[in-house]
Design an enzyme around this catalytic site. Structure first.
Site, PDB file in Angstrom:
ATOM      1  N   GLU A  50     -13.277   2.614   5.137  1.00 41.68           N
ATOM      2  CA  GLU A  50     -13.044   2.031   6.725  1.00 41.68           C
ATOM      3  C   GLU A  50     -14.542   2.505   7.002  1.00 41.68           C
ATOM      4  OE1 GLU A  50      -9.534   4.650   7.502  1.00 41.68           O
ATOM      5  OE2 GLU A  50      -8.639   3.084   7.750  1.00 41.68           O
TER       6      GLU A  50
ATOM      7  N   ARG B 136      -7.273  -1.513   8.623  1.00 48.14           N
ATOM      8  CA  ARG B 136      -9.164  -0.938   8.093  1.00 48.14           C
ATOM      9  C   ARG B 136      -9.176  -0.219   9.132  1.00 48.14           C
ATOM     10  NH1 ARG B 136     -12.676  -3.962   4.169  1.00 48.14           N
ATOM     11  NH2 ARG B 136     -13.772  -1.648   2.386  1.00 48.14           N
TER      12      ARG B 136
ATOM     13  N   ALA C  23      -5.946   5.052   5.062  1.00 49.14           N
ATOM     14  CA  ALA C  23      -6.687   6.321   5.799  1.00 49.14           C
ATOM     15  C   ALA C  23      -8.628   6.815   5.014  1.00 49.14           C
ATOM     16  CB  ALA C  23      -6.271   7.326   6.326  1.00 49.14           C
TER      17      ALA C  23
ATOM     18  N   PHE D 202      -6.007  -4.090   3.319  1.00 51.02           N
ATOM     19  CA  PHE D 202      -6.930  -3.824   5.064  1.00 51.02           C
ATOM     20  C   PHE D 202      -5.950  -3.572   5.539  1.00 51.02           C
ATOM     21  CE2 PHE D 202      -8.281  -7.904   2.293  1.00 51.02           C
ATOM     22  CZ  PHE D 202      -9.773  -7.372   1.808  1.00 51.02           C
TER      23      PHE D 202
ATOM     24  N   THR E 276      -4.779  11.646  10.454  1.00 48.48           N
ATOM     25  CA  THR E 276      -4.078  12.074  11.698  1.00 48.48           C
ATOM     26  C   THR E 276      -2.459  12.652  11.750  1.00 48.48           C
ATOM     27  OG1 THR E 276      -3.393  10.140  13.179  1.00 48.48           O
ATOM     28  CG2 THR E 276      -5.670  11.346  13.139  1.00 48.48           C
TER      29      THR E 276
ATOM     30  N   ARG F 217      -5.553   6.764  16.841  1.00 49.90           N
ATOM     31  CA  ARG F 217      -7.618   7.031  16.108  1.00 49.90           C
ATOM     32  C   ARG F 217      -8.725   6.171  17.629  1.00 49.90           C
ATOM     33  NH1 ARG F 217     -10.016   8.472  11.328  1.00 49.90           N
ATOM     34  NH2 ARG F 217      -7.821   9.376  10.148  1.00 49.90           N
TER      35      ARG F 217
ATOM     36  N   GLU G 160       0.754  -2.174   4.896  1.00 50.57           N
ATOM     37  CA  GLU G 160       0.448  -0.470   4.878  1.00 50.57           C
ATOM     38  C   GLU G 160       2.227  -0.544   5.176  1.00 50.57           C
ATOM     39  OE1 GLU G 160      -2.634   2.671   6.583  1.00 50.57           O
ATOM     40  OE2 GLU G 160      -0.536   3.571   6.905  1.00 50.57           O
TER      41      GLU G 160
ATOM     42  N   GLN H  72       1.167  -0.902  -0.286  1.00 52.85           N
ATOM     43  CA  GLN H  72       0.415   0.110   0.135  1.00 52.85           C
ATOM     44  C   GLN H  72       1.027   0.849  -0.254  1.00 52.85           C
ATOM     45  OE1 GLN H  72      -2.526  -2.085   3.506  1.00 52.85           O
ATOM     46  NE2 GLN H  72      -2.864  -0.189   2.899  1.00 52.85           N
TER      47      GLN H  72
END
Lengths: 778, 502
Positions: free
Chosen positions: A725, A354, A523, A240, A454, A322, A244, A209
């Site tokens: 998400e 996710r 995100a 998912f 964020t 988060r 990342e 990702q």
């Protein structure tokens, strides 16, 4: 169950249409190429990882002689082979590509075998003799807390004086429960293939990702410039969040093998290795208390999340932030303390998944709503509604951002009606009175999810658009395709801009030499950001074409428009392809980059001040379940979903994201259970033991609708909203419905239950309720 | 004796004389043929990404079944047709026609793919459903797809695609030239013993019991393979070298199902898929348990004989068959003996099977007029999961009195085992007096000391075991289930059975 597009803008030709996924035809034909399907260059070598049976401790002796002499083995890589920096972490520098001196969790890669075949590499990897001077592992969150071990400092939001207010409130509640983790179970496991090139250059195909991070990791590892490394990703077979940060290690190892041997090298993790060696959704121990009035309205909330981060920081900062940003879900907390501890354990480093921590925050807030309703003997929906964000005075989140685009009152009322919630509540009560063993539960839960990274600097994207002289268009951008339909949406945007058919737009593999310095595709922001960047690139070219046409045909720029593969120039029409030809002859550039930085984001983590999100996405879900109080088995009977995607870029794709996200969330809260033994070894490392939902688990009656929206109030791409998400968290309604069903056994008692609601957890809760009921009756 | 494997690909016979006994079908497709449409998702036959369709003749008729190619051995393909996703639209024939298969077309129109990695397997699974030529309802489709995991879509569009395309009549080019394919498959069925390799390393597929018996007597260290749904994992996961493989799939005698008046006799090579219909006549719960064993793919290759012979403590069929008092025939050379199935399981990983002896058939007695049967499976996920526990109850009734009880549990001990003391405690109980059940229910604690593992804790196993006994007694005493307010199961409700009304 066919879905009709509810949102069709009259002003767009391509955007807002149910276009098929750009690879759909290749998917169903089996001709879409994933990395393992790319024809291997001659002499390609294959890697397999090797690890110790122990969990943590000092590597006393590493005997790889049997590995080296095994059939087909060309090289065995250890930390010593790394010329540069031995790190594949996203930021903190604490994730080793190959262990050096110590291991911190069971499954940490100590060496990698490079062999002439995948099977030979796997077989050889098992021949190592690794002696570890073992130290007792910290396995659970509680183990880590006891030793005060953390990967990052704790972080807290505090508004008002929650403790005092709770004490003086008409009602108080104190509770603890455990929120389970989740394995990504992307169908295509982690994979990368590295091909060495000229002068130390390295081309790496990675199922990632975050191609830019893979590029940087490899450059750093090899001690070469970023410019010498190219990372490419055409598509992933699911990600998912699991690809990342954690795709980098395998890409790095492939590149290291290519560097050491001078030959192309591929690393595909076997499923068990993949599940053992890569991180998961953070599981959390949640302790909370709240004060509320007799109508169920909250006065104050005090919650702490103790998050199992595993052995390193990875993305735990953002993930756990988060959790905090979403610990309010859709509810106004007049005063609150939200604390998150980032606990270190000797388990694999947990990572993005996710929802990125949001689901854990929301499942807490929904449990709180259920608990209050049970205590007060109210319908849980009424407690939810009374606590929704509202007007001035009830519109500020615990992190100081105002909720200005709230549509939950309307959206939830609509779903309440269309799902026939009140009547079904009565029917369920009647059923539960008559049924001796089976009990039903019903819940209607909202979702409010903040859109933007964020981490402020990640909110930027680039695109590259080429128009060729035949009028065909090639689009490239920094986002990656993992099945979510990003490529399709961005292609729609570009086709819309040029007024050409979608099949004239070809979207190509994400590649760091086309669009550099990209953010991860995460995100939920993929189409928001890359769609906007691509639109800007297309606009630049379009402006040049307009200028040219204006000059050539002597008409005002305002009289020039693009539609139906044609360009209207004053009174006459010319083919788009004709104008592009003319542009070439007139020496006008037909290529442009585009760039977008999300506006209005001002969050400052230090001062805990500003606005972290551009906007919120909303949705709601009504779920009905039946549980078996003799066995704990549970069946989801019906689910109604209403979800807000603004003005949809592609309703078919958005519905797919909502349904798929919901089912994934349902799996997280029901059948998907990660079991570690007391040594911290994962026991559920294959689909035989780790159970994601299958076809029969989805509700027989499954009604999913898009909210009829007037569009995002923020100026997003065609006024759409992000969708990746938020739908995951619609599944909290399943957990609430289970809670509701168990609560029917002993009115007024809040069931003790952890997630996931496996048969075992449900039965334990049921038996506990029966015991408490007997005590209460005695 | 033939020394090559022959199968059909794209309508043509492929003959291979270089087949490693451990070579999987998936590796053959991807690595040897370069047909990369078929994907590897898990390598253990659980995710279905590697699903392909296998064509074979059943009673002379061409039948297509989905299997997991990752755990099928290439040698087992002898005499079969292999159809992969590549053949539907990317083979020379498909390219010429240029058309999508009806299931592909439906998948496309319903937006049935997202990441696309599970899609080829799903297409092939639906291809076999299409060829089953039944009007597929939601339950049939759920069953068909239980072995195809999709992590993206949430299945709804795939189910819609199946509902639309699998409507009862197959009208594709595979149906059009079914006759030619049938002829070719008939030709491949040469009744010759197959043996590739040498005395130290071979893949053998004998065509008769005699050859099988003599070969196994000579090579008792060989591994007998029926469906390879377990042995396949020894190769792909344990990375074991199994130099000697004897496949029993071509032994005609072992493929028989005999439905006698009082019993059903099942050959050791009969798959779950083929045994289900006949065994279902014993009791609807038998059918439901078989439905929940593995997935469509697993049941198409896995056999009841194999499930017994490998002695797994979590096998789903043994407790069921023990409660039914099944008997097992074991053969060695020309000698055979029969034993009670429950005596076959001696201890964890240990069975009463002598060197060179193999399971040849299973006799399953039917229920008598005064007997009732109940069976339940508990797992984290309903479909395609290994049971945490499995309970099977066979009660003999004199009106509402229990006169005999035969109860077996799986997952409660190292082997599938009967609840001896509980059986005794049940005798004499009146089904109309639920207050008298408690003692028998608690007796289960004396019968079993279950273990904790990743599927369930010991406590849960015990509590659920008790719950299932209560459920069985409750259901039988009710006679009818699914009455308003008396529904007793969240899934797999039994059809009303008036005979059992007490």
């Amino acid at each position: 169950m066919l879905h009709k597009s509810p949102v069709t803008s009259t002003s767009t030709a391509t955007v807002g249409k149910d276009n098929k996924h750009d690879s759909a035809e290749r998917h169903i034909k089996g001709t879409a190429l994933y990395i393992d399907d790319i024809r291997e260059p001659q002499g390609t070598l294959h890697l397999a990882p090797g690890y110790a049976q122990a969990t943590c401790g000092k590597i006393k002796n590493l005997d790889l002689s049997a590995v080296r002499s095994a059939p087909g083995v060309v090289a065995v890589l250890t930390a010593k082979d790394i010329p540069g920096v031995n790190d594949c972490s996203p930021a903190m520098g604490d994730d080793m590509i190959l262990a050096d001196g110590h291991i911190l969790f069971h499954g940490q890669v100590v060496f990698a075998v490079v062999a002439t075949s995948h099977l030979e590499a796997r077989k050889a990897a098992r021949l190592a003799k690794i002696e570890i001077e073992e130290t007792p592992p910290m396995v659970t969150v509680e183990d880590g807390l006891e030793k005060d071990a953390s990967v990052l400092p704790p972080y807290e939001f505090l508004t008002g004086s929650p403790d005092e207010i709770i004490k003086s409130s008409p009602n108080q509640i104190v509770d603890s429960f455990h929120i389970g983790g989740q394995e990504h179970f992307y169908l295509e496991g982690q994979i990368a293939m590295a091909i060495p090139g000229d002068d130390g250059e390295m081309l790496v195909h990675s199922s990632t990702q975050h191609p830019t991070e893979v590029q940087h990791t490899i450059a750093k590892m090899l001690g070469i410039q970023d410019a010498a490394v190219v990372c490419e990703c055409r598509r992933m077979g699911g990600a998912f969040g699991g690809k990342e940060s954690q795709a980098a290690q395998w890409a790095a190892l492939s590149a290291l093998a290519a560097y050491v041997t001078g030959r192309p090298a591929k690393m595909r993790l076997d499923r068990d290795d993949d599940m053992i060696m890569t991180g998961k959704r953070h599981d959390q121990a949640c302790h909370w208390q709240a004060g509320y009035d007799d109508q169920g309205k909250l006065t104050a909330v005090n919650v702490e999340f103790n998050s199992r981060c595993g052995c390193s920081a990875d993305l735990s900062l953002g993930v756990n932030d988060r959790t905090m940003f979403h610990a309010d879900n859709s509810y106004y907390y007049p005063a609150s303390r939200i604390l998150s501890r980032r606990v270190m354990t000797n388990t694999v480093s947990n990572t993005a998944f996710r929802g990125f921590g949001g689901p854990q925050g929301m499942v807490f807030s929904e449990r709180m709503m259920d608990a209050i309703a049970i205590k007060l003997g109210m319908d849980p929906l009424d407690v939810r509604k009374i606590n929704f964000y509202g007007d001035e005075g009830r519109d500020v989140t615990p992190f100081g951002m105002k909720v200005q685009d709230n549509i939950l009152d309307e959206l939830v009322s609509k779903l309440e009606n269309t799902s026939d919630y009140r009547n079904r509540r009565k029917e369920i009560d009647a059923f539960n009175k008559k049924s001796p063993f089976l009990k039903k539960g019903l819940a209607l839960n909202p979702v409010k999810f903040g859109i933007s990274f964020t981490l402020k600097h990640l909110n930027q994207a680039g695109a590259l658009v080429h128009v060729y002289t035949d009028g065909s268009v090639q689009v490239n951008h920094g986002g990656t395709e993992m099945g979510q339909g990003l490529y399709t949406k961005v292609a729609q945007v570009v086709a819309e801009e040029f007024g050409i058919d979608l099949d004239h737009v070809r979207i190509t593999a994400t590649k760091t030499d086309k669009v550099p310095n990209t953010a991860p595709t995460a995100a939920s922001s993929g189409s928001d950001m890359n769609g906007m960047a691509a639109k800007r690139a297309a606009e630049t070219i379009k402006e040049r074409l307009i200028e040219l046409a204006s000059k050539l045909y002597q008409v005002d720029k305002e009289a020039i428009s693009f539609a139906h593969n044609k360009v209207k120039v004053g009174e006459q029409e010319i083919a788009f392809a004709e104008l592009t030809q003319q542009a070439f002859l007139e020496r006008v550039s037909l290529s442009s980059t585009g760039y977008y930085a999300t506006p209005h984001i001002t969050w400052d983590r230090e001062t805990k001040d500003g606005r972290p999100f551009l906007y919120f996405a909303y949705g709601a879900c009504c779920a009905e379940v039946t549980i078996d109080t003799l066995t704990g088995e549970m069946k989801v009977d019906r689910v109604d979903i209403l979800h807000d995607v603004g003005k949809s870029l592609n309703p078919a794709i958005d519905i797919g994201q909502i349904e798929g996200g919901f089912v994934q969330g349902m799996g997280w809260l029901t059948t998907e259970e990660l079991v570690y033994d007391d040594q911290g070894r994962l026991r559920t490392h294959a689909p035989s033991t780790y159970k994601i939902p299958t076809a029969s688990d989805i509700p027989e009656d499954f009604r999913v609708k898009l909210w009829k929206s007037n569009g995002n109030r923020e100026d997003t791409i065609y006024r759409s909203k992000a969708v990746g998400e938020p739908p995951v968290m619609l599944a909290t309604a399943i957990f609430s419905a289970v809670t509701n069903a168990i609560a029917s056994l002993s009115p007024g008692q809040v069931p003790q239950i952890n997630t996931p609601a496996t048969p075992e957890n449900i039965l334990r809760s049921v038996q506990d309720m029966k015991k408490r009921d007997r005590k209460a009756g005695a | 004796m033939r020394q090559s494997v022959k199968f059909l690909r794209d309508g043509e016979v492929v003959e291979l004389d270089n087949v490693d006994p451990n070579e999987t079908l998936l590796d053959y497709l991807r690595l040897r043929e370069g047909s990369c449409g078929t994907k590897e998702g898990c390598g253990e036959g659980d995710c279905g990404a590697c699903s392909v369709a296998i064509g074979s003749l059943k009673d002379g008729k061409l039948e297509y079944q989905a299997v997991n190619s990752c755990i099928q051995l290439l040698g087992m393909m002898d005499g079969k047709e292999i159809i992969t996703v590549d053949d539907l639209s990317d083979s020379s024939q498909a390219r010429r026609s240029g058309e999508l298969h009806p299931v592909q077309d439906a998948m496309l129109r319903h937006h049935g793919s997202q990441c696309g990695f599970c899609t080829p397997g799903i297409v092939m699974s639906l291809f076999t459903l299409y060829h089953a030529e039944i009007e597929a309802d939601r339950n049939t489709i759920n069953d068909q797809l239980a072995g195809n995991l999709c992590r993206c879509t949430g299945y709804r569009p795939i189910i819609d695609a199946a509902l639309e395309s699998c409507t009862g009549k197959a009208e594709d080019r595979f149906r059009e030239d079914a006759k030619a394919r049938t002829t070719k498959l008939n030709e491949l069925d040469d009744k010759e013993d197959l043996f590739i390799g040498n005395e130290a390393k071979f893949f053998a597929a004998p065509a008769s019991t005699e050859t099988l018996a003599s070969l196994y007597e000579k090579h008792p260290d060989a591994v007998i393979v029926a469906g390879a749904t377990d042995v396949g994992l020894w190769i792909t996961k344990q990375l074991r070298d199994l130099p000697k493989i004897i496949h029993i799939g071509r032994v005609t005698e072992l493929q028989n199902i005999i439905d006698n008046k009082g019993e059903i006799i099942i050959g050791a090579g009969v798959t779950y898929a083929h045994a289900k219909e006949t065994l279902a006549t014993i009791d609807p719960d038998v059918a439901e348990i078989i439905r929940r064993i593995g997935s469509t793919q697993v049941r198409a290759s896995g056999t009841i004989g194999g499930n017994i012979a490998n002695g797994s403590p979590i096998g789903d069929s043994p407790p069921l068959l023990i409660a039914l008092n099944a008997r097992l025939t074991l053969q060695k050379g020309t000698q055979s003996r029969e034993i009670d199935l429950e005596n076959f399981f001696i201890d964890y990983g240990k069975q009463d099977r002598k060197e060179g002896e193999f399971v040849s058939k299973i006799r399953v007695p039917k229920l008598a007029e005064n007997e009732v049967f109940r069976s339940y499976k508990i797992s984290k996920r309903f479909d395609q999961d290994i049971s945490a526990l499995l309970a099977a109850f066979r009660l003999t009734l004199d009106n509402s009195k229990i006169t005999q009880a035969r109860i077996a549990y799986g997952g409660m001990a190292g082997t599938p085992k009967r609840a001896e003391l509980t059986q005794k405690a049940l005798i004499g109980i009146d089904l109309n007096a639920p207050e008298t059940w408690e003692n028998a229910v608690q007796t289960l604690e004396q019968d079993f000391t279950p273990l904790s593992d990743m599927r369930a804790s010991a406590d849960y196993r015990m509590e659920a075991a008790k719950g299932l006994l209560i459920k069985a007694l409750h259901e039988i005493s009710n006679g009818k289930v699914d009455q308003q307010g008396k529904q007793t199961r969240v899934i797999g409700a039994r059809a009303n059975d008036v005979r059992e009304a007490v």
